[in-house]
Design an enzyme around this catalytic site. Structure first.
Site, mmCIF file in Angstrom:
data_model
loop_
_atom_site.group_PDB
_atom_site.id
_atom_site.type_symbol
_atom_site.label_atom_id
_atom_site.label_comp_id
_atom_site.label_asym_id
_atom_site.label_seq_id
_atom_site.Cartn_x
_atom_site.Cartn_y
_atom_site.Cartn_z
ATOM 1 N N GLY A 35 -20.812 104.477 134.236
ATOM 2 C CA GLY A 35 -20.165 103.334 135.002
ATOM 3 C C GLY A 35 -18.881 103.426 135.246
ATOM 4 O O GLY A 35 -18.075 104.491 135.512
ATOM 5 N N SER A 36 -18.294 102.364 135.323
ATOM 6 C CA SER A 36 -16.706 102.397 135.991
ATOM 7 C C SER A 36 -15.754 102.545 134.945
ATOM 8 O O SER A 36 -14.580 103.165 135.116
ATOM 9 C CB SER A 36 -16.407 100.691 136.055
ATOM 10 O OG SER A 36 -17.145 100.180 137.300
#
Length: 595
Positions: free
Chosen positions: A326-327
């Site tokens: 993810g981020s």
């Protein structure tokens, strides 16, 4: 002239028999000669063989004869200890006993069976099978407590041997269980550091050699030969018991609060790769590694199901398991784009809450969008559309070029067994949609240790270090015998890009999505992440945060990954505070001053 036919026939028979007897006598003489010569040759050969064996092979057969009357018993070597960065013992040994029987020496088998079954808490039938087995020596039970071994000695059972042995002992039970690993019944490493450094830890077993008579009875008054065992060496690792303990407590706390499946925490030095803590909650009891860490201990499971459950329990998620980052991966995308010059800090973007790529509508985590924002604000806001835009600017070919350059296409080389590699599409199978999602950390999988190692190289000036636990080998007196060295690769990114990333990530904690990791008085950088697991329809999430301090000259990098938290699942809300709390406690401990 004979006129009577009968007399003539008789006369012919006599003549024929006479000739035959004369020839047969000659034949028998030849046959007897051949037999005599053959017998002589055989006798000569036997005498020659006997002379050869008595003169030329005497030493060999003497040893063979001695071997028939010698019995060898093994003396286990003490396994080397594992100590932490400060010399605190994390793995050591306890003296135990091995109980064996020598079939030929047993005088009262029924008493032996009865006494051993009672003392060792075993079924009599199980003991009987071993006692009645005709063998030079049969092992009844290993890892018997020393007190029980002493009680059996006092019984003075003929044919029963009590030999001292060693059992691995872990003073802190569950602490670092999936890192340290454990040993089997033969005191040999099975998983973790115990198996990785087996050659240093195992030592060299000794032997006791006794002499027996033809019946296998040990002879009294005949001196026994003894070769003393050589103890294993001490392994010193970079793990710090205090940091590991606190990180483990924090992981257990957040797992309980969020009813998560598991929690991983990794803390290391980004400058040299030394791992200070590696937590995988739920851990297990190293002194009882074959009991499941569940409420019922797996009582209802079949043997196959229990073994599979044990294998899962022993897994070190920080290195064995992959996930969509993810981020937090936006750190890597941003570094590649800055290094390649496809984005600058002043670039402007617009986020309406989504970005359409080909026929796909890819959403931002903020449904209403962030509106107009700079690249700096895009990082602070962890805005997906911003990273989709710069990822598409970079393009598939250059994106994969940096995957290679940053070391993401190979394992880190951490000194633990079973490290998993990155799972990623072949470049030819990556279209615009795949590239867009990869830019903000989806559509591929990496391990937590891989992410922490790669981010370390992007914030430490551009040097990719090898994460590791083993530091040095010590002898029994604590003197250094060998110090381990690990490869490092320079030039991952430029010093300028690394400095820019440190500044950007410090702003994420100061004013952006990572503000819950802020610790007053310290300069901390970091990045949050919230990724959805496959299948997306299951609505399961992984929340994470990776942070480092001090932001201007990182000395420690820490990462928390929470798997399938219930309720609020945003990384900035539940994972960032865990690292902030850890930093608040360990930065002063490590001597890192505020400023």
């Amino acid at each position: 002239m004979q006129n009577n036919p009968a007399e003539a026939l008789i006369s012919c028979k006599k003549s024929f028999c006479g000739v035959f007897l004369m020839k047969n006598k000659t034949y028998n003489k030849k046959k007897m000669l051949i037999v005599f010569l053959g017998a002589g040759l055989i006798l000569f050969s036997l005498v020659g063989r006997l002379v050869y064996l008595m003169i030329f092979e005497a030493e060999y057969y003497q040893k063979q004869a001695e071997a028939l009357h010698e019995r060898e018993r093994e003396i286990k070597a003490a396994r080397g200890e594992i100590v932490d960065a400060n010399g605190v013992v994390l793995a050591t040994n306890r003296t135990v006993c091995t109980i064996s029987v020598i079939h030929s020496q047993i005088r009262d088998p029924e008493r032996v069976i009865r006494e051993l079954a009672a003392a060792l808490d075993m079924e009599e039938e199980t003991v009987r099978r071993k006692v009645e087995k005709v063998s030079s020596m049969e092992r009844i039970k290993t890892n018997v407590e020393i007190e029980t071994g002493d009680q059996i000695r006092e019984l003075e059972l003929e044919g029963v041997k009590v030999d001292e042995d060693y059992k691995r002992y872990y003073p802190y039970n569950e602490l670092g269980s999936k890192v340290l690993g454990f040993t089997g019944g033969d005191n040999q490493g099975i998983v973790g550091l115990e198996v990785k450094y087996e050659s240093y830890l195992k030592g060299q077993n000794g032997t006791i050699l006794t002499t027996t008579d033809a019946r296998g009875i040990e002879l009294e008054g005949v001196a026994e030969d003894r070769i003393e065992p050589v103890a294993g060496h001490t392994l010193q690792i970079s793990l710090d018991r205090n940091i590991q303990t606190y990180a483990q407590q924090m992981a257990e706390k957040v797992r309980e609060e969020k009813q998560a499946d598991k929690v991983g925490i990794l803390i290391m030095n980004p400058q040299n790769g030394e791992i200070m803590a590696m937590v995988n909650v739920p851990e297990f009891n190293l002194n009882d590694p074959f009991t499941l860490n569940t409420e019922d201990g797996g009582a209802r499971l079949s043997d196959e199901e229990k073994q599979e459950a044990l294998n899962q329990m022993w897994r070190n998620g920080c290195i064995n398991d992959t996930y969509e980052p993810g981020s937090t991966f936006k750190i890597i995308t941003a570094s590649a784009c800055l290094e390649e010059g496809v984005v600058s800090l002043e670039d402007s973007f617009s986020c309406p809450g989504y970005r359409i790529v080909e026929d796909r509508k890819i959403r931002c985590h903020k449904v209403g969008g962030h509106g107009a924002e700079t690249f700096v604000e895009g990082i602070q806001n962890s805005c997906n559309p911003v990273f989709i835009d710069i990822g598409l600017r970079l393009g598939t070919e250059r994106f994969y070029k940096y995957f290679q350059q940053f070391g993401l296409m190979k394992t880190t080389g951490v000194d633990l067994p079973g490290e998993a590699g990155t799972i990623v599409h072949d470049p030819e199978n990556v279209g615009q949609v795949e590239l867009a999602t990869m830019s903000f950390g989806q559509s591929f999988q990496i391990t937590p240790i891989q992410l922490a190692t790669t981010v370390s190289s992007l914030i430490n000036g551009g040097r990719r270090v090898t994460p590791h636990l083993g530091v040095r080998v010590l002898d029994r007196d604590g003197k250094e015998m060998e110090e381990f060295t690990y490869p490092a690769q320079e030039g991952i990114v430029s010093a300028k890009t690394s400095e820019t990333m440190r500044t950007l990530l410090e702003s994420v904690v100061a004013v952006g999505s990572g503000k819950n990791a802020y610790v007053e008085g310290y300069r901390i950088g970091g990045k949050t992440a919230t990724s959805q697991t496959l299948p997306r329809s299951a609505n399961k999430y992984i929340s994470s945060f990776i942070g480092f301090a001090p932001a201007d000259e990182p000395q420690v990098i820490a990462m928390c990954v929470i798997y399938n938290p219930q309720g609020v699942y945003y990384g900035g809300t539940i994972a960032a505070p865990v690292i902030g709390n850890i930093f608040q406690n360990i930065l002063p401990y490590l001597g890192i001053e505020k400023g």
